[in-house]
Motif scaffolding. Structure first.
Motif, PDB file in Angstrom:
ATOM      1  N   PRO A  90       0.809  -1.205   0.000  1.00  0.00           N
ATOM      2  CA  PRO A  90       0.000   0.000   0.000  1.00  0.00           C
ATOM      3  C   PRO A  90       0.845   1.258   0.000  1.00  0.00           C
ATOM      4  CG  PRO A  90       0.025  -0.959   2.179  1.00  0.00           C
ATOM      5  CD  PRO A  90       0.759  -1.894   1.288  1.00  0.00           C
ATOM      6  N   PRO A 144       1.049   4.918  -0.930  1.00  0.00           N
ATOM      7  CA  PRO A 144       0.209   6.007  -1.412  1.00  0.00           C
ATOM      8  C   PRO A 144       0.878   6.698  -2.598  1.00  0.00           C
ATOM      9  CG  PRO A 144       1.064   6.467   0.809  1.00  0.00           C
ATOM     10  CD  PRO A 144       1.560   5.126   0.420  1.00  0.00           C
ATOM     11  N   ARG A 147       1.772  12.520  -4.082  1.00  0.00           N
ATOM     12  CA  ARG A 147       0.716  13.526  -4.168  1.00  0.00           C
ATOM     13  C   ARG A 147       1.139  14.723  -5.004  1.00  0.00           C
ATOM     14  NH1 ARG A 147      -3.659  10.616  -2.914  1.00  0.00           N
ATOM     15  NH2 ARG A 147      -3.287   9.450  -1.032  1.00  0.00           N
ATOM     16  N   ASP A 183      -5.031  15.023   2.271  1.00  0.00           N
ATOM     17  CA  ASP A 183      -4.759  13.600   2.094  1.00  0.00           C
ATOM     18  C   ASP A 183      -5.114  12.840   3.356  1.00  0.00           C
ATOM     19  OD1 ASP A 183      -3.822  14.154  -0.423  1.00  0.00           O
ATOM     20  OD2 ASP A 183      -1.790  14.490   0.286  1.00  0.00           O
ATOM     21  N   SER A 184      -6.378  12.870   3.719  1.00  0.00           N
ATOM     22  CA  SER A 184      -6.811  12.147   4.911  1.00  0.00           C
ATOM     23  C   SER A 184      -8.272  11.759   4.732  1.00  0.00           C
ATOM     24  CB  SER A 184      -6.679  13.035   6.148  1.00  0.00           C
ATOM     25  OG  SER A 184      -7.711  14.003   6.152  1.00  0.00           O
TER      26      SER A 184
END
Lengths: 327, 257
Positions: A9, A11, A14, A190-191
Protein backbone atom coordinates in the motif's frame (compact mmCIF):
# COMPACT_ATOMS: atom_id res chain seq x y z
CA UNK A 1 -6.33 -10.87 -18.55
CA UNK A 2 -3.61 -9.87 -16.17
CA UNK A 3 -4.41 -10.14 -12.54
CA UNK A 4 -2.53 -7.39 -10.82
CA UNK A 5 -0.74 -8.49 -7.70
CA UNK A 6 -1.85 -6.68 -4.59
CA UNK A 7 1.03 -4.30 -4.31
CA UNK A 8 2.23 -2.88 -1.05
CA UNK A 9 0.00 0.00 0.00
CA UNK A 10 2.18 2.79 -1.24
CA UNK A 11 0.21 6.01 -1.41
CA UNK A 12 0.62 7.64 -4.78
CA UNK A 13 3.00 10.59 -4.88
CA UNK A 14 0.72 13.53 -4.17
CA UNK A 15 2.91 16.09 -5.88
CA UNK A 16 3.93 15.35 -9.44
CA UNK A 17 7.08 16.74 -10.98
CA UNK A 18 5.32 19.65 -12.64
CA UNK A 19 3.84 20.82 -9.36
CA UNK A 20 7.21 20.52 -7.68
CA UNK A 21 8.70 22.53 -10.54
CA UNK A 22 6.11 25.27 -10.08
CA UNK A 23 6.77 25.37 -6.37
CA UNK A 24 10.50 25.51 -7.11
CA UNK A 25 9.95 28.43 -9.47
CA UNK A 26 7.95 30.16 -6.76
CA UNK A 27 10.77 29.59 -4.28
CA UNK A 28 13.29 31.01 -6.76
CA UNK A 29 11.16 34.13 -7.25
CA UNK A 30 10.90 34.42 -3.50
CA UNK A 31 14.68 34.21 -3.13
CA UNK A 32 15.26 36.68 -5.97
CA UNK A 33 12.95 39.23 -4.36
CA UNK A 34 14.66 38.65 -1.03
CA UNK A 35 18.04 39.48 -2.59
CA UNK A 36 16.81 42.31 -4.82
CA UNK A 37 14.90 44.03 -2.03
CA UNK A 38 13.18 47.37 -2.42
CA UNK A 39 9.53 47.77 -3.24
CA UNK A 40 9.19 44.19 -4.42
CA UNK A 41 9.67 43.05 -0.82
CA UNK A 42 6.31 44.56 0.05
CA UNK A 43 4.71 42.99 -3.02
CA UNK A 44 6.03 39.58 -2.03
CA UNK A 45 4.97 40.07 1.58
CA UNK A 46 1.42 40.70 0.41
CA UNK A 47 1.66 37.68 -1.90
CA UNK A 48 2.48 35.50 1.12
CA UNK A 49 -0.47 36.93 3.07
CA UNK A 50 -2.85 36.46 0.16
CA UNK A 51 -1.43 32.98 -0.28
CA UNK A 52 -2.48 32.10 3.26
CA UNK A 53 -5.93 33.54 2.60
CA UNK A 54 -6.24 31.53 -0.62
CA UNK A 55 -5.09 28.30 1.04
CA UNK A 56 -8.09 28.66 3.34
CA UNK A 57 -10.46 29.66 0.57
CA UNK A 58 -9.29 26.56 -1.32
CA UNK A 59 -10.64 24.33 1.46
CA UNK A 60 -14.13 25.62 0.95
CA UNK A 61 -14.15 26.48 -2.76
CA UNK A 62 -11.61 23.99 -4.02
CA UNK A 63 -11.77 20.79 -2.02
CA UNK A 64 -15.43 21.07 -1.02
CA UNK A 65 -16.60 22.84 -4.18
CA UNK A 66 -18.77 25.47 -2.46
CA UNK A 67 -18.88 29.12 -3.43
CA UNK A 68 -17.97 31.78 -0.90
CA UNK A 69 -17.68 35.41 -1.89
CA UNK A 70 -17.50 36.51 1.71
CA UNK A 71 -14.26 35.22 3.20
CA UNK A 72 -13.05 38.82 3.37
CA UNK A 73 -15.41 39.16 6.34
CA UNK A 74 -13.15 36.87 8.36
CA UNK A 75 -10.01 38.64 7.19
CA UNK A 76 -11.72 41.80 8.40
CA UNK A 77 -12.32 40.25 11.82
CA UNK A 78 -8.68 39.18 11.99
CA UNK A 79 -7.32 42.54 10.87
CA UNK A 80 -9.47 44.63 13.18
CA UNK A 81 -9.08 42.17 16.03
CA UNK A 82 -5.30 42.50 15.83
CA UNK A 83 -5.45 46.26 15.39
CA UNK A 84 -7.84 46.92 18.27
CA UNK A 85 -6.23 44.50 20.71
CA UNK A 86 -2.72 45.77 20.00
CA UNK A 87 -3.34 49.50 19.63
CA UNK A 88 -6.06 49.99 22.25
CA UNK A 89 -5.16 47.32 24.75
CA UNK A 90 -1.44 46.81 24.11
CA UNK A 91 -1.72 43.08 23.54
CA UNK A 92 1.13 40.97 22.22
CA UNK A 93 0.73 40.77 18.42
CA UNK A 94 1.03 36.96 18.36
CA UNK A 95 -1.61 36.68 21.08
CA UNK A 96 -3.88 39.14 19.30
CA UNK A 97 -3.56 37.09 16.10
CA UNK A 98 -4.57 33.90 17.85
CA UNK A 99 -7.42 35.54 19.77
CA UNK A 100 -8.76 37.07 16.55
CA UNK A 101 -8.64 33.67 14.89
CA UNK A 102 -10.73 32.35 17.75
CA UNK A 103 -13.33 35.07 17.25
CA UNK A 104 -13.34 34.53 13.49
CA UNK A 105 -13.71 30.77 13.96
CA UNK A 106 -16.71 31.19 16.23
CA UNK A 107 -18.20 33.75 13.85
CA UNK A 108 -17.75 31.31 10.94
CA UNK A 109 -19.45 28.59 12.95
CA UNK A 110 -22.42 30.77 13.89
CA UNK A 111 -22.84 32.26 10.42
CA UNK A 112 -22.11 29.07 8.56
CA UNK A 113 -24.63 26.92 10.42
CA UNK A 114 -27.72 28.55 8.88
CA UNK A 115 -26.08 29.88 5.70
CA UNK A 116 -24.59 26.64 4.44
CA UNK A 117 -28.04 25.18 3.95
CA UNK A 118 -28.05 27.23 0.78
CA UNK A 119 -26.48 25.91 -2.37
CA UNK A 120 -24.91 27.17 -5.56
CA UNK A 121 -25.83 30.71 -6.52
CA UNK A 122 -27.84 31.28 -3.36
CA UNK A 123 -24.88 30.40 -1.20
CA UNK A 124 -22.70 32.70 -3.30
CA UNK A 125 -25.14 35.59 -2.82
CA UNK A 126 -25.48 34.99 0.91
CA UNK A 127 -21.74 34.90 1.46
CA UNK A 128 -21.28 37.99 -0.71
CA UNK A 129 -23.79 39.77 1.52
CA UNK A 130 -21.78 38.63 4.53
CA UNK A 131 -18.71 40.38 3.15
CA UNK A 132 -20.67 43.56 2.40
CA UNK A 133 -22.22 43.62 5.86
CA UNK A 134 -18.84 43.26 7.51
CA UNK A 135 -17.48 46.04 5.33
CA UNK A 136 -20.38 48.29 6.35
CA UNK A 137 -19.86 47.51 10.01
CA UNK A 138 -16.19 48.37 9.75
CA UNK A 139 -17.15 51.72 8.20
CA UNK A 140 -20.09 52.59 10.48
CA UNK A 141 -19.11 51.33 13.92
CA UNK A 142 -16.66 54.17 14.38
CA UNK A 143 -16.32 53.83 18.16
CA UNK A 144 -14.75 50.42 17.63
CA UNK A 145 -13.19 50.62 14.17
CA UNK A 146 -12.52 54.35 13.78
CA UNK A 147 -14.45 54.24 10.48
CA UNK A 148 -12.65 55.29 7.30
CA UNK A 149 -9.71 56.51 9.34
CA UNK A 150 -8.80 52.98 10.20
CA UNK A 151 -6.02 52.03 12.56
CA UNK A 152 -2.40 53.12 12.24
CA UNK A 153 0.62 52.18 14.27
CA UNK A 154 -0.18 48.50 14.57
CA UNK A 155 2.98 46.86 15.94
CA UNK A 156 4.84 44.31 13.82
CA UNK A 157 4.74 40.61 14.67
CA UNK A 158 7.01 39.34 17.35
CA UNK A 159 7.26 37.42 20.56
CA UNK A 160 8.06 39.41 23.69
CA UNK A 161 10.90 41.84 23.01
CA UNK A 162 11.75 40.05 19.79
CA UNK A 163 9.99 42.00 17.05
CA UNK A 164 10.34 41.56 13.33
CA UNK A 165 11.04 45.06 12.00
CA UNK A 166 13.33 44.38 9.06
CA UNK A 167 11.43 44.06 5.78
CA UNK A 168 13.49 41.07 4.61
CA UNK A 169 12.99 39.31 7.92
CA UNK A 170 9.26 40.04 7.72
CA UNK A 171 9.13 38.40 4.31
CA UNK A 172 11.00 35.36 5.58
CA UNK A 173 8.60 35.01 8.50
CA UNK A 174 5.58 35.33 6.25
CA UNK A 175 7.09 32.77 3.89
CA UNK A 176 7.51 30.43 6.83
CA UNK A 177 3.92 30.91 7.91
CA UNK A 178 2.74 30.27 4.37
CA UNK A 179 4.63 26.98 4.42
CA UNK A 180 2.94 26.04 7.69
CA UNK A 181 -0.43 26.83 6.12
CA UNK A 182 0.49 24.77 3.08
CA UNK A 183 1.60 21.86 5.23
CA UNK A 184 -1.71 21.88 7.11
CA UNK A 185 -3.61 22.02 3.83
CA UNK A 186 -1.68 19.03 2.49
CA UNK A 187 -2.15 16.97 5.66
CA UNK A 188 -5.87 17.60 5.80
CA UNK A 189 -6.39 17.02 2.10
CA UNK A 190 -4.76 13.60 2.09
CA UNK A 191 -6.81 12.15 4.91
CA UNK A 192 -10.19 10.66 5.68
CA UNK A 193 -11.47 14.19 6.33
CA UNK A 194 -10.04 15.64 3.12
CA UNK A 195 -11.37 12.80 1.00
CA UNK A 196 -14.80 13.48 2.49
CA UNK A 197 -14.60 17.13 1.45
CA UNK A 198 -13.54 16.27 -2.08
CA UNK A 199 -16.26 13.66 -2.34
CA UNK A 200 -18.84 16.35 -1.54
CA UNK A 201 -17.46 18.44 -4.36
CA UNK A 202 -17.71 15.45 -6.70
CA UNK A 203 -21.25 14.36 -5.81
CA UNK A 204 -23.22 15.28 -2.70
CA UNK A 205 -25.62 12.38 -3.17
CA UNK A 206 -22.81 9.93 -3.61
CA UNK A 207 -21.08 11.22 -0.48
CA UNK A 208 -24.26 11.11 1.62
CA UNK A 209 -24.93 7.54 0.50
CA UNK A 210 -21.54 6.56 1.90
CA UNK A 211 -22.37 8.05 5.28
CA UNK A 212 -20.58 11.39 5.00
CA UNK A 213 -22.37 14.09 6.99
CA UNK A 214 -22.56 16.73 4.32
CA UNK A 215 -23.63 19.71 6.41
CA UNK A 216 -21.03 19.06 9.10
CA UNK A 217 -18.20 18.65 6.61
CA UNK A 218 -19.17 21.84 4.79
CA UNK A 219 -19.32 23.73 8.07
CA UNK A 220 -15.87 22.53 9.14
CA UNK A 221 -14.43 23.53 5.76
CA UNK A 222 -16.06 26.95 6.11
CA UNK A 223 -14.59 27.42 9.58
CA UNK A 224 -11.12 26.36 8.41
CA UNK A 225 -11.36 28.87 5.57
CA UNK A 226 -12.42 31.50 8.10
CA UNK A 227 -9.45 30.73 10.34
CA UNK A 228 -6.99 31.05 7.46
CA UNK A 229 -8.66 34.31 6.37
CA UNK A 230 -8.49 35.72 9.88
CA UNK A 231 -4.82 34.85 10.17
CA UNK A 232 -4.20 36.56 6.82
CA UNK A 233 -6.09 39.65 7.99
CA UNK A 234 -4.05 39.84 11.19
CA UNK A 235 -0.79 39.33 9.31
CA UNK A 236 -1.72 42.15 6.96
CA UNK A 237 -2.32 44.45 9.92
CA UNK A 238 0.99 43.57 11.57
CA UNK A 239 2.98 43.68 8.33
CA UNK A 240 1.68 46.93 6.88
CA UNK A 241 0.98 48.56 10.25
CA UNK A 242 -2.18 50.20 8.98
CA UNK A 243 -5.67 48.99 8.12
CA UNK A 244 -8.86 50.61 6.92
CA UNK A 245 -12.18 49.17 5.71
CA UNK A 246 -11.05 49.23 2.06
CA UNK A 247 -8.34 46.68 2.75
CA UNK A 248 -10.97 44.03 3.45
CA UNK A 249 -13.58 45.32 0.99
CA UNK A 250 -15.04 43.57 -2.07
CA UNK A 251 -11.78 44.27 -3.90
CA UNK A 252 -10.20 41.58 -1.75
CA UNK A 253 -12.72 39.03 -2.99
CA UNK A 254 -11.84 39.75 -6.59
CA UNK A 255 -8.11 39.66 -6.00
CA UNK A 256 -8.20 36.37 -4.12
CA UNK A 257 -10.54 34.75 -6.63
CA UNK A 258 -8.18 35.72 -9.42
CA UNK A 259 -5.30 34.17 -7.52
CA UNK A 260 -7.16 30.97 -6.79
CA UNK A 261 -8.25 30.50 -10.39
CA UNK A 262 -4.85 31.39 -11.86
CA UNK A 263 -3.15 28.89 -9.57
CA UNK A 264 -5.80 26.19 -9.90
CA UNK A 265 -8.81 25.89 -7.64
CA UNK A 266 -8.95 22.61 -5.76
CA UNK A 267 -5.29 21.79 -6.32
CA UNK A 268 -2.80 21.58 -3.51
CA UNK A 269 -0.29 24.15 -4.75
CA UNK A 270 -2.74 26.34 -6.69
CA UNK A 271 -3.33 28.93 -3.95
CA UNK A 272 0.40 29.48 -3.37
CA UNK A 273 1.34 29.63 -7.04
CA UNK A 274 -1.66 31.83 -7.86
CA UNK A 275 -0.92 34.32 -5.09
CA UNK A 276 2.70 34.74 -6.18
CA UNK A 277 1.96 34.98 -9.91
CA UNK A 278 -1.01 37.31 -9.57
CA UNK A 279 0.93 39.57 -7.22
CA UNK A 280 4.04 39.84 -9.38
CA UNK A 281 2.32 40.12 -12.79
CA UNK A 282 1.18 43.74 -12.36
CA UNK A 283 4.72 44.68 -11.34
CA UNK A 284 6.10 43.16 -14.50
CA UNK A 285 3.73 45.33 -16.53
CA UNK A 286 4.48 48.45 -14.54
CA UNK A 287 6.92 49.59 -17.21
CA UNK A 288 4.08 49.75 -19.73
CA UNK A 289 2.75 52.72 -17.82
CA UNK A 290 -0.92 53.43 -18.34
CA UNK A 291 -1.34 50.18 -20.24
CA UNK A 292 -0.51 48.24 -17.11
CA UNK A 293 -4.08 47.28 -16.27
CA UNK A 294 -4.87 46.35 -19.86
CA UNK A 295 -1.78 44.17 -20.17
CA UNK A 296 -2.58 42.50 -16.87
CA UNK A 297 -6.17 41.82 -17.89
CA UNK A 298 -5.01 40.45 -21.24
CA UNK A 299 -2.63 37.99 -19.63
CA UNK A 300 -5.31 36.91 -17.17
CA UNK A 301 -7.74 36.28 -20.02
CA UNK A 302 -5.17 34.27 -21.95
CA UNK A 303 -4.47 32.20 -18.87
CA UNK A 304 -8.13 31.49 -18.27
CA UNK A 305 -8.60 30.50 -21.89
CA UNK A 306 -5.54 28.30 -22.25
CA UNK A 307 -5.25 27.07 -18.67
CA UNK A 308 -8.83 27.06 -17.42
CA UNK A 309 -7.95 24.76 -14.55
CA UNK A 310 -5.09 26.96 -13.47
CA UNK A 311 -1.34 26.86 -13.80
CA UNK A 312 -0.92 23.82 -11.59
CA UNK A 313 -3.17 21.77 -13.85
CA UNK A 314 -0.94 22.46 -16.85
CA UNK A 315 1.22 19.56 -15.77
CA UNK A 316 -1.37 17.18 -17.17
CA UNK A 317 -0.39 18.33 -20.66
CA UNK A 318 3.14 17.04 -20.23
CA UNK A 319 2.25 13.85 -18.43
CA UNK A 320 2.63 10.75 -20.58
CA UNK A 321 -0.73 9.17 -21.26
CA UNK A 322 -0.36 5.85 -19.55
CA UNK A 323 -2.71 3.64 -17.57
CA UNK A 324 -5.09 3.77 -20.47
CA UNK A 325 -4.64 0.18 -21.49
CA UNK A 326 -7.50 -2.25 -20.90
CA UNK A 327 -9.92 0.66 -20.95
CA UNK B 1 -35.13 -12.93 10.18
CA UNK B 2 -36.02 -9.91 8.12
CA UNK B 3 -33.15 -7.43 7.84
CA UNK B 4 -35.36 -4.89 6.13
CA UNK B 5 -39.04 -4.60 6.88
CA UNK B 6 -41.23 -2.21 4.92
CA UNK B 7 -44.88 -1.71 5.85
CA UNK B 8 -47.53 0.19 3.91
CA UNK B 9 -44.95 2.45 2.30
CA UNK B 10 -46.65 5.17 0.27
CA UNK B 11 -45.33 8.14 -1.68
CA UNK B 12 -47.55 10.72 -3.26
CA UNK B 13 -46.19 13.36 -5.65
CA UNK B 14 -49.12 15.75 -5.96
CA UNK B 15 -51.77 13.72 -7.74
CA UNK B 16 -49.42 10.86 -8.61
CA UNK B 17 -49.31 7.87 -6.32
CA UNK B 18 -45.73 6.73 -7.00
CA UNK B 19 -45.74 4.06 -4.30
CA UNK B 20 -48.99 2.66 -2.94
CA UNK B 21 -48.98 0.70 0.32
CA UNK B 22 -45.94 -1.43 -0.41
CA UNK B 23 -45.08 -4.22 2.04
CA UNK B 24 -41.76 -5.97 1.76
CA UNK B 25 -39.51 -8.11 3.93
CA UNK B 26 -35.93 -8.76 2.91
CA UNK B 27 -34.50 -11.73 4.83
CA UNK B 28 -30.96 -11.60 6.17
CA UNK B 29 -28.47 -13.03 3.70
CA UNK B 30 -30.80 -13.11 0.73
CA UNK B 31 -30.40 -11.79 -2.77
CA UNK B 32 -33.68 -10.01 -3.24
CA UNK B 33 -34.83 -8.21 -6.37
CA UNK B 34 -37.51 -5.65 -7.07
CA UNK B 35 -38.54 -5.54 -10.70
CA UNK B 36 -41.12 -3.68 -12.68
CA UNK B 37 -41.60 -1.80 -15.93
CA UNK B 38 -40.27 1.74 -16.34
CA UNK B 39 -42.13 4.16 -14.11
CA UNK B 40 -43.39 1.46 -11.78
CA UNK B 41 -41.99 3.33 -8.78
CA UNK B 42 -38.89 1.23 -8.13
CA UNK B 43 -36.47 4.11 -7.74
CA UNK B 44 -38.93 6.04 -5.54
CA UNK B 45 -39.17 2.97 -3.34
CA UNK B 46 -35.39 2.76 -3.15
CA UNK B 47 -34.95 6.42 -2.37
CA UNK B 48 -37.32 6.18 0.58
CA UNK B 49 -35.55 3.13 2.00
CA UNK B 50 -32.17 4.85 1.75
CA UNK B 51 -33.43 8.11 3.23
CA UNK B 52 -33.09 10.26 0.12
CA UNK B 53 -36.83 10.80 -0.01
CA UNK B 54 -39.37 11.08 2.78
CA UNK B 55 -42.38 8.80 2.59
CA UNK B 56 -45.95 10.08 2.68
CA UNK B 57 -46.97 7.28 4.99
CA UNK B 58 -45.87 3.82 6.04
CA UNK B 59 -42.83 2.63 7.94
CA UNK B 60 -39.37 1.27 7.26
CA UNK B 61 -37.38 -0.75 9.76
CA UNK B 62 -33.79 -1.79 9.21
CA UNK B 63 -32.29 -4.35 11.54
CA UNK B 64 -35.20 -3.90 13.91
CA UNK B 65 -34.85 -0.10 14.16
CA UNK B 66 -37.27 2.37 12.69
CA UNK B 67 -35.46 4.35 9.99
CA UNK B 68 -38.49 6.00 8.41
CA UNK B 69 -37.42 9.54 9.28
CA UNK B 70 -33.66 9.13 9.38
CA UNK B 71 -31.19 11.10 7.25
CA UNK B 72 -29.27 9.39 4.44
CA UNK B 73 -25.97 9.38 6.32
CA UNK B 74 -27.57 7.97 9.47
CA UNK B 75 -29.10 5.12 7.50
CA UNK B 76 -25.79 4.55 5.74
CA UNK B 77 -24.05 4.45 9.11
CA UNK B 78 -26.35 1.57 10.11
CA UNK B 79 -25.01 -0.42 7.18
CA UNK B 80 -27.56 0.21 4.46
CA UNK B 81 -25.57 1.42 1.46
CA UNK B 82 -27.00 2.27 -1.93
CA UNK B 83 -25.74 2.87 -5.44
CA UNK B 84 -27.39 5.12 -8.01
CA UNK B 85 -29.04 4.51 -11.33
CA UNK B 86 -27.18 7.55 -12.64
CA UNK B 87 -23.67 6.90 -11.39
CA UNK B 88 -22.55 9.41 -8.77
CA UNK B 89 -18.79 9.19 -9.06
CA UNK B 90 -16.57 11.68 -7.29
CA UNK B 91 -15.22 13.75 -10.14
CA UNK B 92 -11.70 15.00 -9.81
CA UNK B 93 -10.65 11.96 -7.80
CA UNK B 94 -8.87 8.87 -9.01
CA UNK B 95 -10.53 5.46 -9.24
CA UNK B 96 -8.72 4.31 -6.09
CA UNK B 97 -9.60 7.50 -4.22
CA UNK B 98 -13.26 6.95 -5.01
CA UNK B 99 -13.10 3.61 -3.24
CA UNK B 100 -11.11 5.14 -0.39
CA UNK B 101 -13.98 7.55 0.21
CA UNK B 102 -16.15 4.47 0.49
CA UNK B 103 -14.10 3.40 3.51
CA UNK B 104 -15.42 6.45 5.39
CA UNK B 105 -17.85 4.56 7.60
CA UNK B 106 -15.42 1.75 8.30
CA UNK B 107 -12.80 4.20 9.58
CA UNK B 108 -12.57 7.08 12.03
CA UNK B 109 -10.67 10.30 12.68
CA UNK B 110 -11.28 13.92 11.75
CA UNK B 111 -9.27 17.10 11.46
CA UNK B 112 -7.17 16.57 14.58
CA UNK B 113 -6.16 13.06 13.60
CA UNK B 114 -5.32 14.19 10.08
CA UNK B 115 -3.04 16.93 11.44
CA UNK B 116 -1.33 14.99 14.19
CA UNK B 117 -1.22 11.63 12.40
CA UNK B 118 -0.97 9.30 15.41
CA UNK B 119 0.23 5.80 14.64
CA UNK B 120 -3.28 4.28 14.55
CA UNK B 121 -4.26 6.86 11.97
CA UNK B 122 -1.28 6.13 9.74
CA UNK B 123 -1.98 2.41 10.01
CA UNK B 124 -5.61 3.04 9.13
CA UNK B 125 -4.65 5.14 6.09
CA UNK B 126 -2.41 2.31 4.89
CA UNK B 127 -5.25 -0.16 5.38
CA UNK B 128 -7.61 2.09 3.44
CA UNK B 129 -5.19 2.22 0.51
CA UNK B 130 -4.78 -1.54 0.61
CA UNK B 131 -8.50 -2.23 0.89
CA UNK B 132 -9.23 0.04 -2.06
CA UNK B 133 -6.78 -1.96 -4.19
CA UNK B 134 -8.30 -5.25 -3.09
CA UNK B 135 -11.83 -4.13 -3.90
CA UNK B 136 -10.76 -2.81 -7.28
CA UNK B 137 -9.19 -6.17 -8.03
CA UNK B 138 -12.40 -7.82 -6.86
CA UNK B 139 -14.49 -5.97 -9.47
CA UNK B 140 -11.71 -6.17 -12.06
CA UNK B 141 -10.60 -2.54 -12.07
CA UNK B 142 -7.20 -3.13 -10.47
CA UNK B 143 -5.32 -1.86 -13.51
CA UNK B 144 -7.26 1.42 -13.61
CA UNK B 145 -6.66 2.39 -9.97
CA UNK B 146 -4.73 5.58 -10.66
CA UNK B 147 -6.87 6.74 -13.55
CA UNK B 148 -9.16 9.73 -13.19
CA UNK B 149 -12.55 8.19 -12.34
CA UNK B 150 -14.32 10.30 -14.96
CA UNK B 151 -12.22 8.72 -17.71
CA UNK B 152 -13.59 5.22 -17.10
CA UNK B 153 -15.98 3.85 -19.68
CA UNK B 154 -19.57 3.69 -18.51
CA UNK B 155 -19.68 0.01 -17.64
CA UNK B 156 -16.59 0.31 -15.48
CA UNK B 157 -18.03 3.36 -13.73
CA UNK B 158 -20.87 1.16 -12.57
CA UNK B 159 -18.44 -1.43 -11.25
CA UNK B 160 -16.52 1.32 -9.49
CA UNK B 161 -19.71 2.38 -7.74
CA UNK B 162 -20.23 -1.16 -6.53
CA UNK B 163 -16.65 -1.38 -5.25
CA UNK B 164 -17.07 1.96 -3.49
CA UNK B 165 -20.25 0.80 -1.79
CA UNK B 166 -18.57 -2.42 -0.67
CA UNK B 167 -15.74 -0.44 0.91
CA UNK B 168 -18.06 0.69 3.69
CA UNK B 169 -18.77 -2.96 4.59
CA UNK B 170 -22.54 -2.77 4.07
CA UNK B 171 -24.97 -5.13 5.73
CA UNK B 172 -27.56 -4.43 3.08
CA UNK B 173 -26.42 -3.36 -0.35
CA UNK B 174 -29.02 -1.59 -2.49
CA UNK B 175 -28.20 -1.67 -6.18
CA UNK B 176 -30.31 0.64 -8.32
CA UNK B 177 -30.46 -0.76 -11.86
CA UNK B 178 -26.79 -1.73 -11.91
CA UNK B 179 -27.07 -3.30 -15.36
CA UNK B 180 -28.66 -0.27 -17.04
CA UNK B 181 -26.68 0.61 -20.14
CA UNK B 182 -24.40 -2.43 -19.95
CA UNK B 183 -23.90 -4.84 -22.84
CA UNK B 184 -24.54 -8.57 -22.42
CA UNK B 185 -20.98 -9.42 -21.58
CA UNK B 186 -20.74 -6.66 -18.98
CA UNK B 187 -24.07 -7.69 -17.49
CA UNK B 188 -22.82 -11.27 -17.11
CA UNK B 189 -19.73 -10.04 -15.35
CA UNK B 190 -21.84 -7.91 -13.06
CA UNK B 191 -24.22 -10.77 -12.26
CA UNK B 192 -21.22 -12.86 -11.30
CA UNK B 193 -19.92 -10.12 -8.97
CA UNK B 194 -23.32 -9.59 -7.33
CA UNK B 195 -23.62 -13.31 -6.62
CA UNK B 196 -20.12 -13.35 -5.17
CA UNK B 197 -20.92 -10.40 -2.89
CA UNK B 198 -24.04 -12.19 -1.66
CA UNK B 199 -22.21 -15.45 -1.10
CA UNK B 200 -19.70 -13.62 1.08
CA UNK B 201 -22.54 -12.73 3.43
CA UNK B 202 -23.90 -9.37 2.31
CA UNK B 203 -27.64 -9.11 1.87
CA UNK B 204 -28.40 -7.58 -1.52
CA UNK B 205 -31.52 -5.75 -2.64
CA UNK B 206 -31.48 -5.19 -6.35
CA UNK B 207 -33.69 -3.07 -8.58
CA UNK B 208 -33.78 -4.03 -12.21
CA UNK B 209 -35.98 -4.00 -15.18
CA UNK B 210 -33.82 -6.58 -16.93
CA UNK B 211 -35.93 -9.62 -15.99
CA UNK B 212 -33.41 -12.02 -17.48
CA UNK B 213 -30.63 -10.97 -15.11
CA UNK B 214 -32.89 -10.99 -12.08
CA UNK B 215 -34.50 -14.38 -12.61
CA UNK B 216 -31.03 -15.84 -13.02
CA UNK B 217 -29.49 -14.62 -9.77
CA UNK B 218 -32.21 -13.52 -7.32
CA UNK B 219 -33.54 -15.80 -4.58
CA UNK B 220 -36.75 -13.90 -4.33
CA UNK B 221 -38.46 -11.27 -6.47
CA UNK B 222 -41.09 -8.61 -5.83
CA UNK B 223 -42.83 -7.00 -8.77
CA UNK B 224 -44.02 -3.41 -8.83
CA UNK B 225 -46.43 -1.96 -11.34
CA UNK B 226 -47.98 1.51 -11.20
CA UNK B 227 -46.69 1.94 -7.67
CA UNK B 228 -48.29 -1.24 -6.32
CA UNK B 229 -46.69 -4.53 -5.44
CA UNK B 230 -48.48 -6.99 -7.70
CA UNK B 231 -46.54 -10.15 -6.95
CA UNK B 232 -43.78 -11.68 -4.88
CA UNK B 233 -42.16 -15.07 -5.01
CA UNK B 234 -39.28 -17.18 -6.27
CA UNK B 235 -38.02 -16.55 -9.81
CA UNK B 236 -39.88 -19.61 -11.07
CA UNK B 237 -43.14 -18.43 -9.56
CA UNK B 238 -42.70 -14.93 -10.93
CA UNK B 239 -41.95 -16.12 -14.46
CA UNK B 240 -45.38 -17.72 -14.74
CA UNK B 241 -47.35 -15.22 -12.67
CA UNK B 242 -50.19 -13.94 -14.90
CA UNK B 243 -50.23 -10.41 -13.51
CA UNK B 244 -46.49 -10.07 -14.01
CA UNK B 245 -46.73 -11.22 -17.60
CA UNK B 246 -49.57 -8.79 -18.11
CA UNK B 247 -47.56 -5.94 -16.64
CA UNK B 248 -44.59 -6.65 -18.87
CA UNK B 249 -46.30 -7.62 -22.08
CA UNK B 250 -49.64 -5.84 -21.83
CA UNK B 251 -52.96 -7.55 -21.15
CA UNK B 252 -53.87 -8.61 -24.67
CA UNK B 253 -50.61 -10.34 -25.43
CA UNK B 254 -50.83 -12.03 -22.08
CA UNK B 255 -54.18 -13.45 -23.08
CA UNK B 256 -52.58 -15.00 -26.15
CA UNK B 257 -49.61 -16.31 -24.23
Amino acid sequence: MTSLAITSPKPAARLDRFSLGLLGAGALLFAAVLVYGGYLLTVMQLAMIYGIFCLGLNFFMGYTGQASFGQNAFACIGGYGSAILCVQYNWEPALALIASMGVAGIAALVIGYPTLRLRGHYLAMATFALGLITYDISVQWTSLTQGYMGYAGIPPLGIGSLTVEDERLKLLCLGGLLLVGFWISQRLRDSRFGRGLRAISGSENGAAALGIRISRFKLIAFVIAGLYASAAGSLFAHTVGFISPEVFGPQMVIVTFTMLYIGGVGTLIGPVVGAIVASLLPEIFRSTGRFQDIAYALVLLLMLIYAPKGLSALGALFRPRKDKGEA
Amino acid sequence: MALLKVKGLTKRFGGLLANNEIDLEVPQGSLFAVIGPNGAGKTTFFSMISGFLNSTSGSIAFDGRDTTRMRQDQIAAMGLIRTFQLVQLFKGMSVAENVEVGCHLATRGGVAAALLRPSWFRRQEAEVHERARELLDFVGLGAQADLDAELLPYGQQRLLEVARALASRPRLLLLDEPAAGLNTQETDGLAHIIEKINRQGTTVLLIEHDVGLVTRIAHRIAVLDFGRKIAEGTPDEIKVHPEVIAAYLGVEEAAYA
